[in-house]
Design a protein around this motif. Sequence first.
Motif, PDB file in Angstrom:
ATOM      1  N   ALA A  43      23.470  12.425  19.622  1.00  0.00           N
ATOM      2  CA  ALA A  43      24.719  12.224  18.863  1.00  0.00           C
ATOM      3  C   ALA A  43      25.558  13.494  18.851  1.00  0.00           C
ATOM      4  N   GLU A  44      24.905  14.638  18.720  1.00  0.00           N
ATOM      5  CA  GLU A  44      25.639  15.904  18.765  1.00  0.00           C
ATOM      6  C   GLU A  44      26.139  16.199  20.173  1.00  0.00           C
ATOM      7  N   ILE A  45      25.318  15.911  21.184  1.00  0.00           N
ATOM      8  CA  ILE A  45      25.755  16.097  22.571  1.00  0.00           C
ATOM      9  C   ILE A  45      26.977  15.237  22.860  1.00  0.00           C
ATOM     10  N   ARG A  46      26.928  14.002  22.411  1.00  0.00           N
ATOM     11  CA  ARG A  46      28.026  13.065  22.655  1.00  0.00           C
ATOM     12  C   ARG A  46      29.321  13.530  21.973  1.00  0.00           C
TER      13      ARG A  46
ATOM     14  N   GLY B 100      12.165  25.503  33.417  1.00  0.00           N
ATOM     15  CA  GLY B 100      12.927  24.605  32.566  1.00  0.00           C
ATOM     16  C   GLY B 100      13.157  25.242  31.214  1.00  0.00           C
ATOM     17  N   LEU B 101      13.926  24.568  30.356  1.00  0.00           N
ATOM     18  CA  LEU B 101      14.228  25.083  29.029  1.00  0.00           C
ATOM     19  C   LEU B 101      13.272  24.463  28.017  1.00  0.00           C
ATOM     20  N   VAL B 102      12.777  25.282  27.099  1.00  0.00           N
ATOM     21  CA  VAL B 102      11.821  24.845  26.085  1.00  0.00           C
ATOM     22  C   VAL B 102      12.375  25.184  24.710  1.00  0.00           C
ATOM     23  N   VAL B 103      12.330  24.214  23.784  1.00  0.00           N
ATOM     24  CA  VAL B 103      12.871  24.394  22.441  1.00  0.00           C
ATOM     25  C   VAL B 103      11.805  24.015  21.424  1.00  0.00           C
ATOM     26  N   PRO B 104      11.968  24.428  20.155  1.00  0.00           N
ATOM     27  CA  PRO B 104      10.989  24.042  19.128  1.00  0.00           C
ATOM     28  C   PRO B 104      11.018  22.539  18.883  1.00  0.00           C
ATOM     29  N   PRO B 105       9.880  21.936  18.534  1.00  0.00           N
ATOM     30  CA  PRO B 105       9.882  20.502  18.201  1.00  0.00           C
ATOM     31  C   PRO B 105      10.597  20.254  16.877  1.00  0.00           C
TER      32      PRO B 105
ATOM     33  N   ASP C  49      21.655  21.796  22.193  1.00  0.00           N
ATOM     34  CA  ASP C  49      22.207  22.997  22.822  1.00  0.00           C
ATOM     35  C   ASP C  49      21.627  23.202  24.221  1.00  0.00           C
ATOM     36  N   ALA C  50      20.314  23.000  24.370  1.00  0.00           N
ATOM     37  CA  ALA C  50      19.675  23.206  25.674  1.00  0.00           C
ATOM     38  C   ALA C  50      20.159  22.177  26.689  1.00  0.00           C
ATOM     39  N   CYS C  51      20.286  20.914  26.267  1.00  0.00           N
ATOM     40  CA  CYS C  51      20.765  19.875  27.183  1.00  0.00           C
ATOM     41  C   CYS C  51      22.199  20.150  27.634  1.00  0.00           C
TER      42      CYS C  51
ATOM     43  N   LEU D 201      23.767  20.558  31.376  1.00  0.00           N
ATOM     44  CA  LEU D 201      24.786  19.601  31.818  1.00  0.00           C
ATOM     45  C   LEU D 201      26.062  20.300  32.276  1.00  0.00           C
ATOM     46  N   ARG D 202      26.386  21.451  31.663  1.00  0.00           N
ATOM     47  CA  ARG D 202      27.622  22.164  31.971  1.00  0.00           C
ATOM     48  C   ARG D 202      27.467  23.204  33.074  1.00  0.00           C
ATOM     49  N   ASP D 203      26.266  23.336  33.624  1.00  0.00           N
ATOM     50  CA  ASP D 203      26.028  24.374  34.638  1.00  0.00           C
ATOM     51  C   ASP D 203      25.266  23.758  35.819  1.00  0.00           C
ATOM     52  N   PRO D 204      25.974  23.093  36.757  1.00  0.00           N
ATOM     53  CA  PRO D 204      25.292  22.430  37.885  1.00  0.00           C
ATOM     54  C   PRO D 204      24.452  23.379  38.726  1.00  0.00           C
TER      55      PRO D 204
END
Length: 564
Positions: free
Chosen positions: A351-354, A466-471, A479-481, A485-488
């Motif tokens: 929802a935040e990404i969108r 890959g990117l790893v974030v806290p559960p 933020d990681a996604c 998405l913004r850096d091909p």
Amino acid sequence: MRIGLLTEGGYPYATGETGLWCERLVHGLGQHQFDLYTLAGTGTPRPLPPNARVARTAGRDGLSGPDTGPARTLLERTAFGDHRTARRAYGRRDRRRFTEAFHRLAVGLCAEDAPTSAGPDTASPAPDPTDAFAEGLYALAELARERGGLPGALRSDDAVRTLEAACRAPGARRGAADAGLPDHLAFADHLERTLRPLSLDWYEEDALGAADLCHAAAGGTTALPGLLAKRFFGTPLLVTEYGVQLRSHYLSTAADRSTPLRTLLAALHGRLAAETYRQAALLTPGNAHARRWQEKCGADRARIRTVHPGMAADRFAEVGEDEESGDPATLIWVGRVEPAKDLIALLHAFAEIRARQPDTRLRIVAVPTADPGAGAYLAHCKGLAAQLFPDEAAGAHAVGENPVCFEELGGPEAPTLEDAYASGAVVVLSSIVEGFPASLVEAMFCARATVSTDVGAVVEIIGGTGLVVPPRNPRALADACLALLRDPERRYRLGAAARARALELFTVEQNLAAFRGIYLELLSHAPVRHRPGDGVPFAHPAESHVPGSWAHKAVSAGTGAPDA
């Protein structure tokens, strides 16, 4: 080499990760003979290669079946004259043997763990409860092997009274001391089911006694026949754990059980794990997470060797080599739909990404599962998606433009795993509990950049690709996604590195190569045992076939024993 492969509820009667691994092992190491010993195996076995056969099968009632079929019933076994597992009463002498053995086992279960060293005022260290448990376990095994009748004895009044006395003895665990009669009865029932392998007819010269090596595909009850094979025949034991059985028992403890009962159950599986780790010639955990559990249970680091599970990479080759595949605005999630996967956090993150990048889409591809609770959790997730994206759910967009798609693997939208991974640019794992996440390795085979939560063996698998974030942190996940998405260029770079790492560490070939070397290593250190009908070239070290008494003299010189 003859391998006694010990499985529980898996190969060759069922599929699943353990079954697939066993199948690849048996097919990939065709130079060895595999005798399959399966607990809780029912149904028709899968086709086996020429170097494998079903040697023994025990049904869920713990009774051993014939060599090529499912377990027989107790009545059938009695008709065949095999009374070893019959629930008959012991005579006075056997009752005394059972009571003494069960008392040692119960004391080992109920006593607090011994301190690592004696205090300044202690003349000698306190006895280790693990030793008492092991002594009682093997004494019960010898009684079952000689006289039978163990299942009935473990449920008897004598067993319950002995257990109650051990719980009330000085030095008992605090939780065990509070146990009441219902707890003792429930624990006696669980103990009998756990120790059913002691009563099987597998411990004969023409069964596990004929194996050069026992390889348990899991710890706990699965490895128990291997412990007895070592005890009775000196057969080396290899234990492979891709998911730690002890951890599974801790996590699956029902909330409606009392605290004393949970204490006793934890003690039982903890002691059994400790004895397995102590007696195994080698332990091969599938990842560092499992290795840490083994070390905490007392396993010797020198006898632990991490062997990552092997996965088939060929099916993902076409996707991995196509750098242009995948919608650059689509996130992919693949797995079983269950609370541990935390799809709720993923939907909140999306929802935040969108909100920050409106053209982004999320595909949730569910792997079919037999779990009856999966449907309710999936419905809950779909309801949350409808709340988070009300305009899209109400039809403000054209059909097929909903930003969140729930699909099932094998359906028209995602007929195969390759199709699912090929449709997006970033693969997301949002779990709060994981062991060795196979979906992450599959994404790496497909050269996909990944965003994962830091659980289980994720960091070990990713290794910086890959990117790893806290559960349980939707903001960090979002933020990681968005960063990928913004850096091909970064996506392509991480995806290529991920594919190279997966091909180096997680293929079937590397797994088979590791066990091929381990088998030869363990056999080279095992005592030579001659059996009628041997004669397989190079099955034993060449020196063992040299005539003369030099070998005996060498052993005598090494041990200080006088020559015969």
